[in-house]
Design an enzyme around this catalytic site. Sequence first.
Site, PDB file in Angstrom:
ATOM      1  N   ASP A  85      -7.152   2.852  -3.443  1.00  0.00           N
ATOM      2  CA  ASP A  85      -7.931   2.841  -2.213  1.00  0.00           C
ATOM      3  C   ASP A  85      -8.253   4.281  -1.832  1.00  0.00           C
ATOM      4  OD1 ASP A  85      -7.481   1.395   1.132  1.00  0.00           O
ATOM      5  OD2 ASP A  85      -9.138   2.494   0.217  1.00  0.00           O
ATOM      6  N   GLY A 134      -4.572  -4.782   5.413  1.00  0.00           N
ATOM      7  CA  GLY A 134      -3.555  -4.544   6.427  1.00  0.00           C
ATOM      8  C   GLY A 134      -3.856  -3.309   7.251  1.00  0.00           C
ATOM      9  N   LYS A 158     -10.359  -7.732   6.736  1.00  0.00           N
ATOM     10  CA  LYS A 158      -9.451  -7.357   7.826  1.00  0.00           C
ATOM     11  C   LYS A 158     -10.023  -7.949   9.111  1.00  0.00           C
ATOM     12  CE  LYS A 158      -7.922  -2.891   6.010  1.00  0.00           C
ATOM     13  NZ  LYS A 158      -8.055  -1.425   6.177  1.00  0.00           N
ATOM     14  N   LYS A 209      -3.005   4.890  -2.589  1.00  0.00           N
ATOM     15  CA  LYS A 209      -4.014   5.662  -1.870  1.00  0.00           C
ATOM     16  C   LYS A 209      -4.403   6.835  -2.757  1.00  0.00           C
ATOM     17  CE  LYS A 209      -4.226   3.480   2.042  1.00  0.00           C
ATOM     18  NZ  LYS A 209      -5.474   2.884   2.570  1.00  0.00           N
ATOM     19  N   SER A 262       0.855  -1.185   0.000  1.00  0.00           N
ATOM     20  CA  SER A 262       0.000   0.000   0.000  1.00  0.00           C
ATOM     21  C   SER A 262       0.893   1.238   0.000  1.00  0.00           C
ATOM     22  CB  SER A 262      -0.890  -0.003   1.251  1.00  0.00           C
ATOM     23  OG  SER A 262      -1.753   1.103   1.238  1.00  0.00           O
ATOM     24  N   LYS A 285      -0.809  -0.885  -4.572  1.00  0.00           N
ATOM     25  CA  LYS A 285      -2.067  -0.199  -4.249  1.00  0.00           C
ATOM     26  C   LYS A 285      -1.737   1.250  -3.965  1.00  0.00           C
ATOM     27  CE  LYS A 285      -4.756  -0.170   0.014  1.00  0.00           C
ATOM     28  NZ  LYS A 285      -5.537  -1.026   0.964  1.00  0.00           N
ATOM     29  N   ASP A 289     -14.057  -2.144   2.002  1.00  0.00           N
ATOM     30  CA  ASP A 289     -13.156  -2.315   3.164  1.00  0.00           C
ATOM     31  C   ASP A 289     -13.962  -1.857   4.390  1.00  0.00           C
ATOM     32  OD1 ASP A 289      -9.816  -0.936   3.989  1.00  0.00           O
ATOM     33  OD2 ASP A 289     -11.339  -1.831   5.243  1.00  0.00           O
ATOM     34  N   GLU A 330     -11.022   0.556  -4.179  1.00  0.00           N
ATOM     35  CA  GLU A 330     -11.380   0.179  -2.805  1.00  0.00           C
ATOM     36  C   GLU A 330     -12.105   1.331  -2.113  1.00  0.00           C
ATOM     37  OE1 GLU A 330      -7.930  -1.276  -0.767  1.00  0.00           O
ATOM     38  OE2 GLU A 330      -8.923  -1.321   1.177  1.00  0.00           O
TER      39      GLU A 330
HETATM   40  C1  LIG Z   1      -2.351  -0.688   4.465  1.00  0.00           C
HETATM   41  C2  LIG Z   1      -3.572   0.147   4.358  1.00  0.00           C
HETATM   42  O1  LIG Z   1      -3.728   0.893   3.442  1.00  0.00           O
HETATM   43  N1  LIG Z   1      -4.475   0.001   5.343  1.00  0.00           N
HETATM   44  C3  LIG Z   1      -5.769   0.603   5.500  1.00  0.00           C
HETATM   45  C4  LIG Z   1      -5.697   2.061   5.842  1.00  0.00           C
HETATM   46  C5  LIG Z   1      -4.802   2.448   6.930  1.00  0.00           C
HETATM   47  C6  LIG Z   1      -4.122   3.607   6.750  1.00  0.00           C
HETATM   48  C7  LIG Z   1      -3.323   4.125   7.715  1.00  0.00           C
HETATM   49  C8  LIG Z   1      -3.142   3.474   8.901  1.00  0.00           C
HETATM   50  C9  LIG Z   1      -2.308   3.982   9.885  1.00  0.00           C
HETATM   51  C10 LIG Z   1      -2.142   3.326  11.066  1.00  0.00           C
HETATM   52  C11 LIG Z   1      -2.797   2.134  11.253  1.00  0.00           C
HETATM   53  C12 LIG Z   1      -3.615   1.612  10.268  1.00  0.00           C
HETATM   54  C13 LIG Z   1      -3.805   2.281   9.087  1.00  0.00           C
HETATM   55  C14 LIG Z   1      -4.642   1.771   8.095  1.00  0.00           C
HETATM   56  C15 LIG Z   1      -6.679   0.413   4.299  1.00  0.00           C
HETATM   57  O2  LIG Z   1      -6.567  -0.567   3.557  1.00  0.00           O
HETATM   58  O3  LIG Z   1      -7.583   1.233   4.131  1.00  0.00           O
HETATM   59 MG   LIG Z   2      -8.707   0.197   2.566  1.00  0.00          MG
END
Ligand SMILES: CC(=O)N[C@@H](Cc1ccc2ccccc2c1)C(=O)O
Ligand SMILES: [Mg+2]
Length: 366
Positions: A187, A289, A261, A161, A133, A159, A237, A212
């Site tokens: 995402d 994650g 998740k 953001k 990510s 991926k 998600d 996403e």
């Molecule tokens: C890997 C990924 O993109 N995770 C989340 C978003 C996310 C983003 C930032 C975070 C900061 C601290 C703890 C968890 C977090 C989760 C998601 O899929 O949407």
């Molecule tokens: Mg997400």
Amino acid sequence: MKIEGFELRRVGLPLVSPFRTSFSTQTARDILLVKAVTDQAEGWGECVTLGDPLYSPEYTDGAADIMKRYFIQAIADVTDATGVGQALHKFKGHPMAKAALETAVLDAELRAEGRSFGRELGSVRDVVPCGVSVGIMDSIPELLDAVGGYIDEGYVRIKLKIEPGWDIEAVRAVRERFGDDVQLQVDANTAYTLRDARHLAKLDDFDLLLIEQPLEEEDIVGHADLAKMLKTPICLDESVTSAQTAAAAIRLGATSVINIKPGRVGGYLEARRIHDLAVAAGVPVWCGGMLESGIGRAANIALASLPGFTLPGDVSSSSRFYKTDITEPWVMEDGHLTVPTGPGLGVAPIPELLEEFTTSVEWIAV
Ligand SMILES: CC(=O)N[C@@H](Cc1ccc2ccccc2c1)C(=O)O
Ligand SMILES: [Mg+2]
């Protein structure tokens, strides 16, 4: 198995670089680790809440509070992980806090019986492919450097953001630089509305695996409407908080891929239920994650090895986010991570490192 108590430990891990999403920029992870102490074994669970309620309604201090105020006494007499889910079902919400406690009890139960998470959940693979990510950056060149680095490391899926103002150009630049063969997805973390549909339809030119969570968590119907306007598959998600909401989203055509998740849905047992119903519906899933330490990462890798996890997950090396992990680091080899096979999670925190990064410890006897 008899539960003697739980240790609630806060661990502060700095991130190797700021991680920017549409809802926040994180520079460190304040992790709540839960250790279940029983008469037969100890087990670990990681609460994936953020420090602030910006990704979902939960936040870390609130999770610790509800564990101490309600959940730990409610599960004092349970003898296995399924008992945790049953005892906590009457309490509304707080899936991440519930998941951490259930995982710690499940880990203790499995270590006592000498069974691995993978075997318990239904693993069918020895290794899982690693996706990564990539946060929102200050400039396109910076993004391309970051993506190039991850591709060189061997990640099999990228991926990005996105948010309004950082979406089409970023995706176009990555496609132009790295070609059409890179597995690519985006995402939005709920950053758009249905009024953005025509804008989001421009993403259809880039052959993405999925988009996403474009709309807000509650807007299941909006995602179903949007799905009819885009070629790119929609993946939920934040909206999928249980097997029930997963089934409803599939039935309404709001999602054609699901990011599972375990923390968001209340635990690994519910995560497996969502996997099973998605497989029955022909809906591919992948493991999301939450910047887990090596503890939560071990459990996610086991989950990602179930048969319905046919897309690479946000299952990265420890070094994606941390210079030092509190377990042996997870190191990707040839774009894959090896599913742990030891009892329970198959890993445990390294005591010296755990001490180094611990900011507080509380013992709650039952
Ligand atoms: C890997 C990924 O993109 N995770 C989340 C978003 C996310 C983003 C930032 C975070 C900061 C601290 C703890 C968890 C977090 C989760 C998601 O899929 O949407
Ligand atoms: Mg997400």
